[in-house]
Design a protein around this motif. Structure first.
Motif, PDB file in Angstrom:
ATOM      1  N   UNK A  46       0.717  -0.759  -0.429  1.00 37.21           N
ATOM      2  CA  UNK A  46      -0.247  -0.152  -0.057  1.00 37.21           C
ATOM      3  C   UNK A  46       0.444   1.535   0.136  1.00 37.21           C
ATOM      4  N   UNK A  47       0.712   2.437  -0.955  1.00 33.28           N
ATOM      5  CA  UNK A  47       1.299   3.809  -0.924  1.00 33.28           C
ATOM      6  C   UNK A  47       0.897   3.682  -0.110  1.00 33.28           C
ATOM      7  N   UNK A  48       1.446   5.090   1.068  1.00 37.64           N
ATOM      8  CA  UNK A  48       1.616   5.708   2.704  1.00 37.64           C
ATOM      9  C   UNK A  48       1.916   6.278   2.245  1.00 37.64           C
ATOM     10  N   UNK A  52       3.376   8.614   9.514  1.00 41.18           N
ATOM     11  CA  UNK A  52       3.886   7.666  10.654  1.00 41.18           C
ATOM     12  C   UNK A  52       3.431   6.465  10.854  1.00 41.18           C
ATOM     13  N   UNK A  53       4.819   5.230  10.239  1.00 43.37           N
ATOM     14  CA  UNK A  53       3.273   4.359  10.470  1.00 43.37           C
ATOM     15  C   UNK A  53       3.212   3.451  11.458  1.00 43.37           C
ATOM     16  N   UNK A  54       3.742   3.613  12.520  1.00 40.68           N
ATOM     17  CA  UNK A  54       3.869   3.464  13.912  1.00 40.68           C
ATOM     18  C   UNK A  54       2.520   3.897  14.767  1.00 40.68           C
ATOM     19  N   UNK A  55       2.764   5.276  14.280  1.00 42.44           N
ATOM     20  CA  UNK A  55       1.295   6.313  14.613  1.00 42.44           C
ATOM     21  C   UNK A  55       0.557   5.842  13.946  1.00 42.44           C
ATOM     22  N   UNK A  56       0.756   5.768  12.379  1.00 43.51           N
ATOM     23  CA  UNK A  56      -0.738   6.071  12.507  1.00 43.51           C
ATOM     24  C   UNK A  56      -1.300   4.180  11.452  1.00 43.51           C
ATOM     25  N   UNK A  57      -0.540   3.579  11.314  1.00 43.21           N
ATOM     26  CA  UNK A  57      -1.617   2.529  10.611  1.00 43.21           C
ATOM     27  C   UNK A  57      -1.432   1.313  11.759  1.00 43.21           C
ATOM     28  N   UNK A 115       7.875   5.212   2.330  1.00 42.16           N
ATOM     29  CA  UNK A 115       6.241   5.208   1.824  1.00 42.16           C
ATOM     30  C   UNK A 115       5.105   4.175   1.322  1.00 42.16           C
ATOM     31  N   UNK A 116       5.858   2.891   1.306  1.00 38.45           N
ATOM     32  CA  UNK A 116       5.305   1.284   1.439  1.00 38.45           C
ATOM     33  C   UNK A 116       5.582   0.939   2.600  1.00 38.45           C
TER      34      UNK A 116
END
Length: 147
Positions: A46-48, A52-57, A115-116
């Motif tokens: 997924x393009x993200x 902030x992957x730890x906080x937002x995903x 970002x992925x």
């Protein structure tokens, strides 16, 4: 001979249908995704960008589905001359993908780089190869399995 009509009959439900379709359109941020096979594993990307992957995903298994959800936050507070142009979407998102029944949470790993988000589902395709079924000919009856 063919007949050509120069007018169209107005559909009384066309406006309602258009409103219904518009209401079902996703609003906010919907990340692009791709799913591919890597041997017996499935890879979901997924393009993200900008998250902030730890906080937002969040990545989880829920009811036989791989669920990725999160939020792209707009934390900017500055304005320039009261005008702005926004082409970047913000908001919550949720993407889900069906999983085979044998997949457990232990088979799922996730990593985030450049970002992925890449989610690997180990063994998702194990045992999913084609199997040939023999075909009988003639008057032979198909046997029913014992109950």
């Amino acid at each position: 001979m063919s007949t050509l009509s120069l007018w169209t009959r107005r559909d009384p439900f066309a406006e309602f249908d258009a409103l219904f379709r518009a209401a079902r359109q996703p609003r906010g941020f919907v990340p692009a995704a791709e799913v591919e096979r890597d041997g017996d594993d499935a890879l979901v990307r997924l393009e993200l960008p900008g998250l902030d992957a730890e906080r937002d995903v969040t990545v989880e298994i829920d009811g036989g589905r791989l669920v990725v959800r999160g939020e792209r936050r707009d934390e900017r507070t500055e304005e320039r001359d009261g005008r702005s142009l926004r082409e970047v979407r913000y908001g919550s998102f949720r993407r889900s993908f069906g999983l085979p029944a044998h997949v457990t949470a232990d088979a799922v790993t996730a990593s985030y780089d450049a970002g992925v988000l890449t989610v690997r589902v180990a063994g998702a395709h194990a045992g999913s190869g084609a199997r040939q079924i023999p075909v009988t000919t003639g008057t032979a009856a198909i046997e029913q399995p014992a109950a």
